[in-house]
Design a protein around this motif. Structure first.
Motif, PDB file in Angstrom:
ATOM      1  N   ALA A  23     -14.474  10.791  -4.700  1.00  0.00           N
ATOM      2  CA  ALA A  23     -15.640  10.010  -4.290  1.00  0.00           C
ATOM      3  C   ALA A  23     -15.601   9.734  -2.794  1.00  0.00           C
ATOM      4  O   ALA A  23     -14.566   9.305  -2.256  1.00  0.00           O
ATOM      5  N   ILE A  24     -16.721   9.982  -2.125  1.00  0.00           N
ATOM      6  CA  ILE A  24     -16.847   9.784  -0.679  1.00  0.00           C
ATOM      7  C   ILE A  24     -18.050   8.897  -0.392  1.00  0.00           C
ATOM      8  O   ILE A  24     -19.123   9.079  -0.974  1.00  0.00           O
ATOM      9  N   VAL A  25     -17.871   7.946   0.499  1.00  0.00           N
ATOM     10  CA  VAL A  25     -18.982   7.167   1.050  1.00  0.00           C
ATOM     11  C   VAL A  25     -18.941   7.370   2.563  1.00  0.00           C
ATOM     12  O   VAL A  25     -17.909   7.126   3.190  1.00  0.00           O
ATOM     13  N   SER A  26     -20.021   7.854   3.120  1.00  0.00           N
ATOM     14  CA  SER A  26     -20.020   8.140   4.559  1.00  0.00           C
ATOM     15  C   SER A  26     -21.344   7.726   5.174  1.00  0.00           C
ATOM     16  O   SER A  26     -22.358   7.604   4.500  1.00  0.00           O
ATOM     17  N   ARG A  27     -21.295   7.514   6.466  1.00  0.00           N
ATOM     18  CA  ARG A  27     -22.505   7.265   7.244  1.00  0.00           C
ATOM     19  C   ARG A  27     -22.487   8.195   8.454  1.00  0.00           C
ATOM     20  O   ARG A  27     -21.423   8.524   8.986  1.00  0.00           O
ATOM     21  N   SER A  28     -23.663   8.631   8.849  1.00  0.00           N
ATOM     22  CA  SER A  28     -23.783   9.500  10.014  1.00  0.00           C
ATOM     23  C   SER A  28     -23.914   8.657  11.265  1.00  0.00           C
ATOM     24  O   SER A  28     -24.339   7.496  11.227  1.00  0.00           O
ATOM     25  N   ALA A  29     -23.544   9.237  12.395  1.00  0.00           N
ATOM     26  CA  ALA A  29     -23.724   8.557  13.673  1.00  0.00           C
ATOM     27  C   ALA A  29     -25.212   8.411  13.958  1.00  0.00           C
ATOM     28  O   ALA A  29     -26.012   9.286  13.623  1.00  0.00           O
ATOM     29  N   ALA A  66     -20.207   7.497  13.236  1.00  0.00           N
ATOM     30  CA  ALA A  66     -20.002   8.083  11.916  1.00  0.00           C
ATOM     31  C   ALA A  66     -18.748   7.467  11.302  1.00  0.00           C
ATOM     32  O   ALA A  66     -17.773   7.159  12.003  1.00  0.00           O
ATOM     33  N   CYS A  67     -18.777   7.294   9.995  1.00  0.00           N
ATOM     34  CA  CYS A  67     -17.627   6.708   9.302  1.00  0.00           C
ATOM     35  C   CYS A  67     -17.488   7.357   7.934  1.00  0.00           C
ATOM     36  O   CYS A  67     -18.479   7.546   7.220  1.00  0.00           O
ATOM     37  N   ILE A  68     -16.272   7.697   7.575  1.00  0.00           N
ATOM     38  CA  ILE A  68     -15.981   8.367   6.307  1.00  0.00           C
ATOM     39  C   ILE A  68     -14.941   7.548   5.546  1.00  0.00           C
ATOM     40  O   ILE A  68     -13.851   7.284   6.054  1.00  0.00           O
ATOM     41  N   ARG A  69     -15.301   7.156   4.331  1.00  0.00           N
ATOM     42  CA  ARG A  69     -14.362   6.495   3.432  1.00  0.00           C
ATOM     43  C   ARG A  69     -14.310   7.295   2.130  1.00  0.00           C
ATOM     44  O   ARG A  69     -15.304   7.905   1.740  1.00  0.00           O
ATOM     45  N   PHE A  70     -13.189   7.263   1.465  1.00  0.00           N
ATOM     46  CA  PHE A  70     -13.078   7.954   0.176  1.00  0.00           C
ATOM     47  C   PHE A  70     -11.926   7.360  -0.608  1.00  0.00           C
ATOM     48  O   PHE A  70     -11.097   6.621  -0.068  1.00  0.00           O
ATOM     49  N   ASP A  71     -11.888   7.667  -1.889  1.00  0.00           N
ATOM     50  CA  ASP A  71     -10.783   7.256  -2.755  1.00  0.00           C
ATOM     51  C   ASP A  71      -9.958   8.477  -3.124  1.00  0.00           C
ATOM     52  O   ASP A  71     -10.503   9.520  -3.521  1.00  0.00           O
ATOM     53  N   TYR A  72      -8.638   8.342  -3.021  1.00  0.00           N
ATOM     54  CA  TYR A  72      -7.771   9.409  -3.519  1.00  0.00           C
ATOM     55  C   TYR A  72      -7.962   9.541  -5.034  1.00  0.00           C
ATOM     56  O   TYR A  72      -8.421   8.610  -5.703  1.00  0.00           O
ATOM     57  N   SER A  73      -7.575  10.675  -5.583  1.00  0.00           N
ATOM     58  CA  SER A  73      -7.634  10.835  -7.041  1.00  0.00           C
ATOM     59  C   SER A  73      -6.783   9.760  -7.707  1.00  0.00           C
ATOM     60  O   SER A  73      -5.723   9.370  -7.216  1.00  0.00           O
ATOM     61  N   GLY A  74      -7.298   9.243  -8.824  1.00  0.00           N
ATOM     62  CA  GLY A  74      -6.599   8.177  -9.521  1.00  0.00           C
ATOM     63  C   GLY A  74      -6.768   6.810  -8.896  1.00  0.00           C
ATOM     64  O   GLY A  74      -6.176   5.829  -9.360  1.00  0.00           O
TER      65      GLY A  74
END
Length: 264
Positions: A23-29, A66-74
């Motif tokens: 899962a990724i949550v991101s925003r563009s510049a 821009a900012c990128i967040r995500f969750d590792y598997s599990g």
């Protein structure tokens, strides 16, 4: 608008039985000035809705970055079995997320285990012909090599037996009602990803934030990391009353000030 509960999009990493949805949550510049994207790398059992990650995203919105967040598997809302998690597996996912978003350059913000992932990411990104440049590192209570340096030397006899007989051991968590689980695969794979074994040349400015009351990663570990970064422009901020989480308002301010200095 910054929101901890933005709907994520998913990418598939791995093949066959090893495939997992990340899962990724991101925003563009908001501007096209080629400033680095901020990439959040969380800690062991943390997720992208934690205080530091959300505040980083809010800062990015404010600064039109821009900012990128995500969750590792599990972890969090990503799929996959937590017990199958290893540094190599979570590193592969981190690379896949960055490749999916294709930023020109990045600032990696790694918390606890995320600091280890960040240092390994730099090594892997250098191998790519067209990978993004790492413009800076912010490491918060970094825990490189924590399996070999902080866990294995302190295993009890019961934990050693559990690793052999069950493939994992559990310990109470200060941050969750569920216990922490450490697997034999995590320990073995950790030895294949060690970074505190020679000179670490990140090729970018590094800012380390470390609490001196951190009971999970002693501040001496950050001092040791400094010894392996002789070629870099490194700032180490020791926070006398800081704990491992460093999530108080004053700690968040320090984190964002460090990020802002690297963006500038």
């Amino acid at each position: 608008m910054s929101d901890a509960h933005q709907a994520p999009h998913y990418i598939v990493v791995g093949h066959g039985d090893a495939a997992r949805e990340i899962a990724i949550v991101s925003r563009s510049a908001s501007t096209s000035d080629h400033r680095p994207a901020l990439v959040w790398l969380g800690g062991y059992r943390s997720d992208m809705t934690g205080t530091k990650a959300v505040e980083l995203d809010r800062f990015a919105e404010q600064e039109q970055l821009a900012c990128i967040r995500f969750d590792y598997s599990g972890h969090g809302v990503s799929k996959g079995d937590f017990k199958k998690g290893t540094i190599s597996r979570w590193l592969e996912e981190s690379l896949a997320v960055i490749n999916d978003k294709t930023p020109e350059s990045v600032i990696l913000i790694g918390s606890s285990m995320g600091g280890w992932i960040a240092l390994r990411l730099i090594e892997e990104l250098r191998k790519l012909q067209d990978g993004p440049k790492v413009a800076g590192l912010v490491l918060i209570a970094p825990a490189p090599d924590f399996t070999a340096e902080l866990i294995e030397p302190n295993l009890t006899e019961a934990e050693k037996v559990s690793l052999i007989e069950n493939g994992y051991f559990e310990e109470p968590s200060e941050y969750s009602p569920e216990p922490n689980i450490f697997t034999r695969d995590l320990m073995t794979d950790g030895r294949n990803n060690l970074v505190l074994k020679g000179v670490i040349d990140t090729g970018c400015p590094v800012h380390i934030l470390q609490g001196m009351r951190d009971e999970d990663v002693p501040y001496q570990h950050a001092l040791r990391l400094m010894e392996h970064l002789p070629a870099d422009d490194v700032v180490l901020s020791l926070i006398r009353d800081g704990d491992h989480r460093l999530s108080r308002p004053q700690d968040i301010e320090r984190m964002l000030a460090a990020v802002k200095s690297l963006v500038a």
